[in-house]
Design a protein around this motif. Structure first.
Motif, short mmCIF file in Angstrom:
data_model
loop_
_atom_site.label_atom_id
_atom_site.label_comp_id
_atom_site.label_asym_id
_atom_site.label_seq_id
_atom_site.Cartn_x
_atom_site.Cartn_y
_atom_site.Cartn_z
N VAL A 69 81.81 9.29 24.20
CA VAL A 69 80.58 8.55 24.47
C VAL A 69 79.44 9.56 24.52
N LYS A 70 78.39 9.27 23.77
CA LYS A 70 77.18 10.10 23.80
C LYS A 70 76.03 9.22 24.25
N GLU A 71 75.16 9.81 25.09
CA GLU A 71 73.98 9.09 25.54
C GLU A 71 72.78 9.59 24.76
N ILE A 72 72.10 8.67 24.08
CA ILE A 72 70.94 9.01 23.27
C ILE A 72 69.82 8.05 23.67
N ASN A 73 68.71 8.61 24.13
CA ASN A 73 67.56 7.79 24.55
C ASN A 73 67.97 6.69 25.53
N ASP A 74 68.76 7.06 26.53
CA ASP A 74 69.22 6.15 27.58
C ASP A 74 70.14 5.04 27.08
N ASN A 75 70.68 5.16 25.88
CA ASN A 75 71.66 4.22 25.36
C ASN A 75 72.97 4.98 25.14
N LYS A 93 80.78 5.14 15.83
CA LYS A 93 81.70 4.04 15.95
C LYS A 93 80.99 2.76 16.35
N GLY A 94 80.09 2.83 17.35
CA GLY A 94 79.35 1.64 17.77
C GLY A 94 78.80 1.80 19.16
N PRO A 95 77.99 0.84 19.62
CA PRO A 95 77.43 0.92 20.97
C PRO A 95 78.51 0.67 22.03
N THR A 97 78.00 -0.95 24.83
CA THR A 97 77.85 -2.36 25.18
C THR A 97 77.43 -3.10 23.92
N PRO A 98 77.91 -4.31 23.72
CA PRO A 98 77.60 -5.04 22.49
C PRO A 98 76.11 -5.22 22.21
N ASP A 99 75.28 -5.29 23.25
CA ASP A 99 73.84 -5.51 23.03
C ASP A 99 73.07 -4.21 22.85
N GLY A 100 73.77 -3.03 22.70
CA GLY A 100 73.04 -1.83 22.40
C GLY A 100 73.44 -0.69 23.23
#
Length: 100
Positions: A69-75, A93-95, A97-100
Motif C-alpha cells: 500500500v502506498k499513500e499518494i496525496n492522502d489516498n 493494482k487499484g485503490p 477503497t473502491p471510491d478512491g
C-alpha cells in the motif's frame, strides 16, 4: 567547458536558479544528496498487506511480487511490488477503497 550545461526540462525555474547560485562544492553536495534521496525513494518502505493470488496477478508481474500500500496525496493505493537485483519495481493494482 565553453558554455554552461542546459538544465533538464521539467525542473522548476526556482530550483534551476538556486542551483546556478551555488558554488562548485555546494553543487557536488547537492548531487550527492539528490542521488541518495532518489535511492531512498526508490526503496522507500511500504506497508505489505497480503501475498498476491496467482490468478489475480498480471502476466508482467512475477510470482515473487507482494501487494503493498502506498499513500499518494492522502489516498491509498495497492501496488504489486518486487525486487529485481538492486531495483524495486511496482505495478499499479487499484485503490484501497473502491471510491478512491
Amino acid at each position: 567547458m565553453p558554455e554552461p550545461p542546459t538544465p533538464p526540462t521539467g525542473l522548476p525555474d526556482e530550483l534551476v536558479d538556486s542551483l546556478e547560485a551555488c558554488s562548485p562544492e555546494q553543487l557536488r553536495q547537492v548531487a550527492t544528496y539528490a542521488d541518495e534521496l532518489a535511492t531512498y525513494r526508490d526503496e522507500e518502505p511500504t506497508e505489505t498487506v497480503a501475498e498476491p493470488e496467482a490468478d489475480d496477478r498480471p502476466d508482467a508481474v512475477p510470482a515473487k511480487a507482494t501487494i503493498t500500500v502506498k499513500e499518494i496525496n492522502d489516498n491509498r493505493y495497492y501496488y504489486w511490488q518486487w525486487r529485481d537485483g538492486e531495483h524495486v519495481h511496482s505495478a499499479y493494482k487499484g485503490p484501497v477503497t473502491p471510491d478512491g
